[in-house]
Design a protein around this motif. Structure first.
Motif, PDB file in Angstrom:
ATOM      1  N   UNK A   1       0.809  -1.223   0.000  1.00 52.65           N
ATOM      2  CA  UNK A   1       0.000   0.000   0.000  1.00 52.65           C
ATOM      3  C   UNK A   1       0.843   1.274   0.000  1.00 52.65           C
ATOM      4  N   UNK A   2       2.160   1.126  -0.177  1.00 51.97           N
ATOM      5  CA  UNK A   2       3.096   2.252  -0.217  1.00 51.97           C
ATOM      6  C   UNK A   2       2.963   3.152   1.014  1.00 51.97           C
ATOM      7  N   UNK A   3       3.012   2.547   2.202  1.00 50.29           N
ATOM      8  CA  UNK A   3       2.838   3.304   3.445  1.00 50.29           C
ATOM      9  C   UNK A   3       4.037   3.246   4.383  1.00 50.29           C
ATOM     10  N   UNK A   4       5.176   2.761   3.911  1.00 48.23           N
ATOM     11  CA  UNK A   4       6.363   2.735   4.773  1.00 48.23           C
ATOM     12  C   UNK A   4       6.871   4.158   4.983  1.00 48.23           C
ATOM     13  N   UNK A   5       7.393   4.406   6.162  1.00 46.43           N
ATOM     14  CA  UNK A   5       7.874   5.742   6.525  1.00 46.43           C
ATOM     15  C   UNK A   5       8.988   6.234   5.609  1.00 46.43           C
ATOM     16  N   UNK A   6       9.758   5.320   5.048  1.00 46.02           N
ATOM     17  CA  UNK A   6      10.873   5.714   4.182  1.00 46.02           C
ATOM     18  C   UNK A   6      10.442   6.008   2.754  1.00 46.02           C
TER      19      UNK A   6
ATOM     20  N   UNK B   1      14.868  -4.860   2.392  1.00 47.12           N
ATOM     21  CA  UNK B   1      15.098  -5.194   3.801  1.00 47.12           C
ATOM     22  C   UNK B   1      15.413  -3.928   4.596  1.00 47.12           C
ATOM     23  N   UNK B   2      16.350  -3.147   4.099  1.00 46.27           N
ATOM     24  CA  UNK B   2      16.761  -1.929   4.802  1.00 46.27           C
ATOM     25  C   UNK B   2      15.596  -0.971   5.005  1.00 46.27           C
ATOM     26  N   UNK B   3      14.770  -0.824   4.001  1.00 44.88           N
ATOM     27  CA  UNK B   3      13.691   0.157   4.074  1.00 44.88           C
ATOM     28  C   UNK B   3      12.494  -0.323   4.892  1.00 44.88           C
TER      29      UNK B   3
ATOM     30  N   UNK C   1       9.836  -2.062  10.664  1.00 48.77           N
ATOM     31  CA  UNK C   1       8.560  -2.729  10.907  1.00 48.77           C
ATOM     32  C   UNK C   1       8.764  -4.233  11.103  1.00 48.77           C
ATOM     33  N   UNK C   2       9.710  -4.819  10.374  1.00 48.95           N
ATOM     34  CA  UNK C   2       9.954  -6.266  10.458  1.00 48.95           C
ATOM     35  C   UNK C   2      11.446  -6.574  10.312  1.00 48.95           C
TER      36      UNK C   2
END
Length: 165
Positions: free
Chosen positions: A49-54, A130-132, A136-137
């Protein structure tokens, strides 16, 4: 194993050796590689959903994969620096397994193959994902990195049976 086996990357003194491709014909060559990154339901949903903080992690990973292919000879000691004519990175969102499938295509007209560049592209793209997403995980898994298809050169064409590349 026979004692008459000659390894291409070891010289007569048993030392590491970059293969001399000077006399090889320039031919059209390409390779396709794939890999997977599996993540938690939350991290996967945020990625999808393109919601990662980065930000847009897939776009960043795509650019990273392209850069990885271009830098392959700087990372893998005996790889030749190549003039890649195309690097393409694609992602497939696999909802049923909470995975992203990464596929890289590398092409050139040259004297040596591009399998290592395709594998490096997949690896760097996976590491970037993984880095981005690690906030979260941190327990994501990267696996299944392999060459699916190779075309051109002295050893000819081949692909993994049953694969559509």
């Amino acid at each position: 194993m026979s004692q008459n086996v000659k390894f291409s990357h070891i010289n007569d003194q048993g030392k590491a050796n970059m293969v001399d491709v000077t006399e090889k014909n320039v031919t059209q060559r390409q390779a396709v590689a794939e890999g997977f990154i599996k993540m938690s339901k939350q991290a996967f949903s945020m990625l999808r959903d393109n919601q990662h903080a980065k930000g847009d992690v897939l776009s960043v990973a795509q650019i990273a994969g392209i850069q990885g292919a271009k830098k392959c000879s700087e990372l893998i000691p005996l790889c030749h620096p190549l003039m890649l004519s195309k690097v393409q990175i694609e992602f497939e969102i696999l909802d049923s397994t909470q995975q992203v499938r990464i596929q890289a295509l590398c092409k050139l007209a040259g004297q040596t193959g591009v399998e290592m560049e395709a594998l490096t592209a997949v690896s760097v793209a996976a590491l970037t994902l993984f880095d981005m997403c690690k906030a979260v995980d941190p327990l994501m898994e990267i696996d299944g990195i392999r060459v699916l298809k190779k075309q051109g050169g002295k050893s000819g064409d081949w692909q993994v049976e049953g694969m559509q590349c």
